[in-house]
Enzyme design. Structure first.
Site, short mmCIF file in Angstrom:
data_model
loop_
_atom_site.label_atom_id
_atom_site.label_comp_id
_atom_site.label_asym_id
_atom_site.label_seq_id
_atom_site.Cartn_x
_atom_site.Cartn_y
_atom_site.Cartn_z
N GLN A 16 34.35 30.08 47.12
CA GLN A 16 34.04 29.51 45.80
C GLN A 16 32.73 28.73 45.79
O GLN A 16 32.29 28.29 44.72
CB GLN A 16 35.18 28.59 45.34
CG GLN A 16 36.50 29.30 45.10
CD GLN A 16 36.48 30.25 43.90
OE1 GLN A 16 35.52 30.29 43.12
NE2 GLN A 16 37.53 31.04 43.76
N CYS B 275 45.18 35.33 41.73
CA CYS B 275 45.89 36.15 42.69
C CYS B 275 47.39 35.98 42.58
O CYS B 275 48.15 36.71 43.19
CB CYS B 275 45.45 35.80 44.10
SG CYS B 275 43.69 36.08 44.30
#
Lengths: 380, 380
Positions: free
Chosen positions: B177, B323
């Site tokens: 990220q 996810c």
């Protein structure tokens, strides 16, 4: 422009495939696991790709297709995933498989599995009777490639599949060299798991698929999200899958015409070469094997040297498996077929593709004949 | 056109990246393991990509970069590959890691490893002292994410790294990220292994990298050819790597300007929302965390319902980790931070990106405020 005759190492993606990947990168970049429009649109593109890949191999249900990062991962997931599901501790494969299979088998042996490596005959084929004899009550899986990457030989999979079904053992096939070159129908082949790779069929690099017959339980290798029904975590490569889907459709459509044309070019190449270089020897099953492969040894001519000489002439060919380039050991496939180490070191692999022309083939034959000291092959 | 605020789930590839991938598919499609021109040219493109990715994270040597199929595979290779190299049978990580880490740890536990899951504080940070206490002589690896995907909190990696160095334990960080959002310098962080992902930084889907400090022995997970120094077999995804290289260069160049601008938009969004919805509560470390993340709960408003309502208004946001979409369990990250399950179920994640504008932010604030029944936020 060079003449490219190494299509078993990789193929150039079709223009339609390049456009499809670029389109999906720009338009279907959403994460398919998200709930909103951008994600749903990406999911729809992924589902279409799944159906196209299923269509290429005659799969009944698109959700039997698990997208992976390529043939190596598909093979690894098939073997490791089947063996991890607690079916037994024994695997049957052959000595002529790709390194992705053989080295995964070596990993399995380190984890306590027993692996039987069946011999192949002089053409590179596994004897179904040998499979029958190798299977034990503890056999979890048989893995037999459909078409050999180095010599193009096609294994008698339907016969092997009948034995596996009778003995209730899973059958996996590494079929990465087959699509677009020969018909691949999972029902006709009778397999339970089948690996394909994008870049071997004029599709994108970095994407492949594992077909898994419905109801086949696989343990995932990677761990993370629940993508691909939990078998293959990681944000889905939608552009890659879309490109593979487009390539699959093209390969399916071309099957009626391309293999026959490529086979006649391949046969012409061998005819010209054997006429000019009588000591040349072809390895594999020219008659029933893949249409596009000609593996030839030119006694007295080191294969790597010959590849480099041909490169200088603008002709690109391989020395067997590109995955083992730089190794000085002779091909394990040729050795398994009974070829001597000396002869194996002198073998190069011509693997043709849909774009090759007759004039290219004639030029290749002429140059090779000149380089290995044969007679002229100029027939025109 | 919708307003996209789910950049931690995925990002749209830059136009330059799409063009780069398409170029490489058409021009650098050779197999880098082959000896002839087409292969050598592909190898050169791959090497350039490696250098660009190394440049993004301050890696000394491009060959410390191992290309993978994405962040999930990078994380898996880092953990499984380190643990397979015989360093010990204990792993230290945290309760707030991504599922790719947590589920790989669960796999390792099934193989006999012991895993310590450290708690995090109310902001989502791991205490370096807790790492010190958790390390034993049998610890093979510590894995601590750089920036949390759900709340953006940045871990004190340099402090953790100093402890790991002192105790001679490898330190891995899932940094997927971070690039383009905060500076990532492997030397300053002091880590030994670091995962990145293409599609989180406006690069291609299906490609990632694992940086491995020179001399770090990793066992490969997949098995096959000897690509990527034997650590990651499979024909190299040259177009994907090239796209990642281009994205890495863009991310590096934008670092001077983009994060500050995105942070001020993110702060504005929070200011507008808290003014309109006094009961809203932000989770994470707004001050020192990632510039682009705002995780907020709106008590009494189910997160999935809110995401779908916002989608109807053309606003795309996430519910934490993409996810785990479809799961009804509340975020494990928020729970680890001490947020109640009820409140965690009411939290949505705004994650901004380089293309968001102030007018988009103002519209989002107005729509969210209307939907959750707050006062008008129309400040203009």
């Amino acid at each position: 422009m060079s003449i490219y005759l190494d299509h078993n190492a990789t193929t150039a993606p079709d223009r339609e495939v390049v456009d499809a990947v670029a389109w999906a990168m720009a338009q279907a970049w959403g994460n398919p696991s998200t709930l909103y429009r951008q994600g749903r649109e990406a999911r729809a593109v992924l589902d279409t790709a799944r159906a196209r890949v299923a269509g290429l191999i005659g799969a009944a249900d698109p959700f039997e297709i698990v997208f992976t990062s390529g043939g190596t991962e598909s093979d690894h997931l098939a073997l490791t995933g089947s063996c991890g599901a607690g079916r037994g501790d024994h695997v049957v494969t052959s000595m002529a498989e790709h390194k992705a299979i053989l080295r995964t088998c070596a990993q399995l042996e380190q984890s306590g599995f027993r692996v039987t490596y069946l011999p192949v005959d002089g053409l590179g084929r596994v004897d179904p009777d040998a499979v029958r004899k190798a299977i034990t009550p503890k056999t979890a899986l048989v893995s037999m490639m459909l078409a050999n990457n180095e010599v193009g030989t096609i294994n008698p999979l339907p016969e092997i599949a009948a034995i596996c079904r009778e003995r209730r053992v899973l059958l996996h096939s590494d079929a990465v060299q087959a699509p677009g070159r020969t018909a691949v129908d999972v029902a006709a082949l009778g397999v339970d798991l089948l690996s394909i790779s994008g870049h071997k069929l004029h599709g994108p690099r970095g994407v492949g698929a594992l077909w898994t017959r419905r109801g086949t339980v696989l343990q995932s290798v990677l761990a993370g999200g629940s993508q691909e029904r939990g078998v293959r975590p990681g944000t889905e490569n939608v552009p890659g899958a879309h490109g593979l889907g487009v390539a699959a459709e093209l390969a399916r459509k071309r099957l009626a015409e391309t293999p026959a044309r490529v086979r006649s070019l391949r046969d012409r190449l061998w005819e010209l070469l054997r006429a000019a270089v009588p000591e040349a020897r072809a390895h594999g099953d020219l008659e029933r094997g893949l249409c596009n492969v000609l593996n030839v040894s030119f006694p007295g001519h080191d294969a790597e040297e010959l590849v480099l000489l041909l490169d200088k002439e603008g002709i690109e060919v391989g020395t067997g498996s590109a995955c083992t380039t730089g190794q000085t050991t002779p091909s394990h496939v040729l050795l398994a077929m009974g070829v001597s180490p000396q002869e194996a070191r002198c073998s190069i692999r011509f693997s043709l593709g849909q774009c090759n022309s007759q004039s290219e083939i004639d030029e290749v034959a002429a140059v090779v004949s000149r380089l290995v000291g044969g007679r002229s092959t100029c027939h025109s």
